[in-house]
Motif scaffolding. Sequence first.
Motif, short mmCIF file in Angstrom:
data_model
loop_
_atom_site.label_atom_id
_atom_site.label_comp_id
_atom_site.label_asym_id
_atom_site.label_seq_id
_atom_site.Cartn_x
_atom_site.Cartn_y
_atom_site.Cartn_z
N GLU A 20 -18.56 -15.13 -18.24
CA GLU A 20 -18.92 -14.68 -19.58
C GLU A 20 -17.71 -14.17 -20.35
N ASN A 21 -16.62 -13.89 -19.66
CA ASN A 21 -15.41 -13.38 -20.31
C ASN A 21 -14.45 -14.52 -20.66
N PRO A 22 -13.76 -14.42 -21.79
CA PRO A 22 -12.80 -15.47 -22.16
C PRO A 22 -11.60 -15.52 -21.21
N LYS A 23 -11.30 -14.39 -20.58
CA LYS A 23 -10.18 -14.35 -19.64
C LYS A 23 -10.47 -13.26 -18.60
N VAL A 24 -10.22 -13.58 -17.34
CA VAL A 24 -10.43 -12.59 -16.28
C VAL A 24 -9.09 -11.92 -15.97
N VAL A 25 -9.05 -10.63 -16.24
CA VAL A 25 -7.83 -9.85 -15.99
C VAL A 25 -8.21 -8.65 -15.14
N ASN A 26 -7.43 -8.38 -14.12
CA ASN A 26 -7.67 -7.22 -13.28
C ASN A 26 -6.43 -6.37 -13.26
N GLU A 27 -6.63 -5.05 -13.39
CA GLU A 27 -5.51 -4.13 -13.40
C GLU A 27 -5.72 -3.12 -12.27
N ILE A 28 -4.70 -2.93 -11.47
CA ILE A 28 -4.79 -2.02 -10.33
C ILE A 28 -3.59 -1.09 -10.37
N ASP A 29 -3.86 0.20 -10.31
CA ASP A 29 -2.77 1.16 -10.23
C ASP A 29 -2.36 1.33 -8.78
N ILE A 30 -1.12 1.05 -8.48
CA ILE A 30 -0.62 1.14 -7.11
C ILE A 30 -0.89 2.53 -6.53
N GLU A 31 -0.76 3.53 -7.38
CA GLU A 31 -0.94 4.91 -6.91
C GLU A 31 -2.37 5.16 -6.41
N ASP A 32 -3.32 4.35 -6.89
CA ASP A 32 -4.72 4.55 -6.50
C ASP A 32 -5.11 3.84 -5.21
N LEU A 33 -4.19 3.08 -4.62
CA LEU A 33 -4.52 2.40 -3.36
C LEU A 33 -4.86 3.43 -2.30
N LYS A 34 -6.02 3.25 -1.66
CA LYS A 34 -6.47 4.22 -0.67
C LYS A 34 -5.77 4.02 0.67
N SER A 35 -5.51 2.77 1.03
CA SER A 35 -4.88 2.49 2.31
C SER A 35 -3.45 1.99 2.09
N PRO A 36 -2.63 1.93 3.16
CA PRO A 36 -1.23 1.51 2.99
C PRO A 36 -1.07 0.06 2.52
N SER A 37 -2.13 -0.77 2.67
CA SER A 37 -2.03 -2.13 2.16
C SER A 37 -3.38 -2.58 1.60
N ALA A 38 -3.34 -3.54 0.71
CA ALA A 38 -4.56 -4.08 0.10
C ALA A 38 -4.33 -5.56 -0.16
N GLY A 68 -3.71 -18.25 -0.15
CA GLY A 68 -3.96 -17.00 0.55
C GLY A 68 -3.82 -15.83 -0.40
N PRO A 69 -4.08 -14.64 0.10
CA PRO A 69 -4.11 -13.46 -0.76
C PRO A 69 -2.73 -12.95 -1.15
N LEU A 70 -2.74 -12.11 -2.17
CA LEU A 70 -1.58 -11.29 -2.50
C LEU A 70 -1.76 -9.98 -1.74
N ILE A 71 -0.80 -9.60 -0.91
CA ILE A 71 -0.90 -8.38 -0.13
C ILE A 71 0.04 -7.34 -0.72
N LEU A 72 -0.55 -6.23 -1.15
CA LEU A 72 0.26 -5.13 -1.66
C LEU A 72 0.42 -4.10 -0.56
N LYS A 73 1.64 -3.65 -0.36
CA LYS A 73 1.90 -2.64 0.66
C LYS A 73 2.53 -1.43 0.01
N LYS A 74 2.07 -0.29 0.46
CA LYS A 74 2.59 0.96 -0.08
C LYS A 74 3.50 1.59 0.97
N LYS A 75 4.67 1.97 0.54
CA LYS A 75 5.59 2.64 1.47
C LYS A 75 5.10 4.05 1.73
N ILE A 76 5.03 4.40 2.99
CA ILE A 76 4.66 5.77 3.35
C ILE A 76 5.96 6.56 3.46
N LEU A 77 6.12 7.52 2.58
CA LEU A 77 7.37 8.30 2.59
C LEU A 77 7.20 9.60 3.34
#
Length: 77
Positions: A20-38, A68-77
């Motif tokens: 139903e949408n003219p364009k599918v856009v998804n926005e994800i804030d890296i800071e909001d990732l709950k686990s070290p990777s998504a 395959g998927p895009l895997i985002l990884k968060k560095k644990i500092l």
Amino acid sequence: FLPKKRKQKDSLINLKIQKENPKVVNEIDIEDLKSPSACYCRCWRSKTFPVCDKSHIKHNELTGDNVGPLILKKKIL
Ligand code: FES
């Protein structure tokens, strides 16, 4: 005699997500990732889009594709 050139519209990537949408856009804030990777879907077949649910495995088996998927990884500092 060359085969008729296919048009871009003959090969839809998105078959059913938010049509139903003219364009599918998804926005994800890296800071909001709950686990070290998504994992995020790039095959457009996930039932939990934009999150990958491993549907790409079946898609690849059925079509011979290699997506395959895009895997985002968060560095644990
Ligand atoms: Fe689409 Fe995994 S389900 S990339």
